[in-house]
Scaffold this active site. Sequence first.
Site, short mmCIF file in Angstrom:
data_model
loop_
_atom_site.label_atom_id
_atom_site.label_comp_id
_atom_site.label_asym_id
_atom_site.label_seq_id
_atom_site.Cartn_x
_atom_site.Cartn_y
_atom_site.Cartn_z
CG ASP A 19 29.39 38.68 36.23
OD1 ASP A 19 29.23 37.60 35.61
OD2 ASP A 19 30.51 39.17 36.46
CB ILE A 49 43.45 40.65 44.99
CG1 ILE A 49 42.22 41.55 45.10
CG2 ILE A 49 44.30 40.74 46.23
CD1 ILE A 49 41.27 41.07 46.19
CB SER A 50 40.89 40.49 40.89
OG SER A 50 39.96 40.73 39.90
CB ALA A 68 37.00 47.34 37.99
CE LYS A 69 45.23 48.04 36.55
NZ LYS A 69 46.43 48.88 36.62
CB THR A 70 39.69 43.99 42.84
OG1 THR A 70 38.61 44.09 41.90
CG2 THR A 70 39.12 43.92 44.23
N GLY A 112 39.89 42.85 36.14
CA GLY A 112 38.83 42.44 35.21
C GLY A 112 38.88 43.32 33.98
CB ALA A 113 36.66 43.45 31.04
N1 LIG Z 1 34.73 42.53 49.50
C1 LIG Z 1 35.62 41.62 49.11
N2 LIG Z 1 36.29 40.88 50.02
C2 LIG Z 1 37.21 39.96 49.65
N3 LIG Z 1 37.55 39.72 48.37
C3 LIG Z 1 36.91 40.42 47.40
C4 LIG Z 1 35.92 41.41 47.72
N4 LIG Z 1 35.49 41.96 46.58
C5 LIG Z 1 36.15 41.36 45.59
N5 LIG Z 1 37.01 40.44 46.07
C6 LIG Z 1 37.93 39.58 45.30
O1 LIG Z 1 38.32 40.27 44.12
C7 LIG Z 1 37.89 39.56 42.97
C8 LIG Z 1 37.41 40.56 41.91
O2 LIG Z 1 36.35 41.35 42.42
P1 LIG Z 1 35.10 41.77 41.53
O3 LIG Z 1 34.50 40.50 40.97
O4 LIG Z 1 34.22 42.64 42.30
O5 LIG Z 1 35.83 42.62 40.39
P2 LIG Z 1 35.70 42.59 38.81
O6 LIG Z 1 36.84 43.37 38.27
O7 LIG Z 1 34.35 43.02 38.43
O8 LIG Z 1 35.93 41.07 38.51
P3 LIG Z 1 35.38 40.20 37.31
O9 LIG Z 1 36.25 40.48 36.15
O10 LIG Z 1 35.55 38.79 37.88
O11 LIG Z 1 33.93 40.54 37.11
C9 LIG Z 1 36.80 38.62 43.45
O12 LIG Z 1 36.69 37.45 42.66
C10 LIG Z 1 37.23 38.30 44.87
O13 LIG Z 1 38.17 37.25 44.87
#
Ligand SMILES: Nc1ncnc2c1ncn2[C@@H]1O[C@H](COP(=O)(O)OP(=O)(O)OP(=O)(O)O)[C@@H](O)[C@H]1O
Length: 249
Positions: free
Chosen positions: A160, A38-39, A44-46, A41-42
Amino acid sequence: MDANECNNSENSTTITKQAPSSTISTKVVKLDEIGILISQGAEAKTYETDLYGLKCIVKERFSKAYRHPTLDQKISAKRILQEVRSLNKCKKKGIQVPSLYLVDIGNNRIYMEFIKGETVKHYLYKNQESIDHQDQIILTMKELGKQVGIIHEMNVIHGDLTTSNMLLRESTLELVFIDFGLSYTSNSVEDKAVDLYVLERAFISTHPNSEQLFQTILSAYELTSPSSKIVIQKLNQVRLRGRKKTCFG
Ligand SMILES: Nc1ncnc2c1ncn2[C@@H]1O[C@H](COP(=O)(O)OP(=O)(O)OP(=O)(O)O)[C@@H](O)[C@H]1O
């Protein structure tokens, strides 16, 4: 699953030692195969996936090719532990954060509660101009200021604070803080003021005409503890420095 288990009851997290290698499977499940990305970032992958029937979010830090593998592993483990620590501290104080399900240091993964809802960023985009939503928006901003004040009182710096890193639970409209990947512990007034400054910049750059909203956040923040007044005074200095940097490079 090859994991360090994290038992996050309301008040405690235990990261258990790994079981003897003879009793655990060495097969690493690829998240691309079992979850939806779903995402990215720099760092991590979520993913959204399922853990024993429970819908959950998995955040996996990936390695950086330019870093020595040993150093890379150390940095990832440190960041994961810091994120876990901050989430736990917040949970204990009653701040809404996702519950932790599992910490898998070996694979740089954190499994946590899936929060059904939308980001504050998206919510404001949709509703900032709507008369019907003004009361709810003000309530949310007050809550935001209060919660950040409590987080800072615990000497947790989020690192952040943006409206993308706050979710509104669909069922209750409660504010839930996410992404403590850059968080750290500090009692420095300067660090807390910079945390607020990051939030202010995020508001100004993402949400037009949001000066009043940010003022509502600061007023609520100021009420959380006697020391929060000092942080706001410091914020004025941080702002001046920020402006000088923008003017003179
Ligand atoms: N516990 C959660 N429940 C639902 N959605 C979540 C949750 N954690 C993260 N997300 C979704 O995943 C996205 C990315 O999560 P997160 O910000 O923790 O990761 P990141 O890789 O550090 O992102 P970024 O590059 O924005 O800092 C969030 O913007 C949100 O939409």
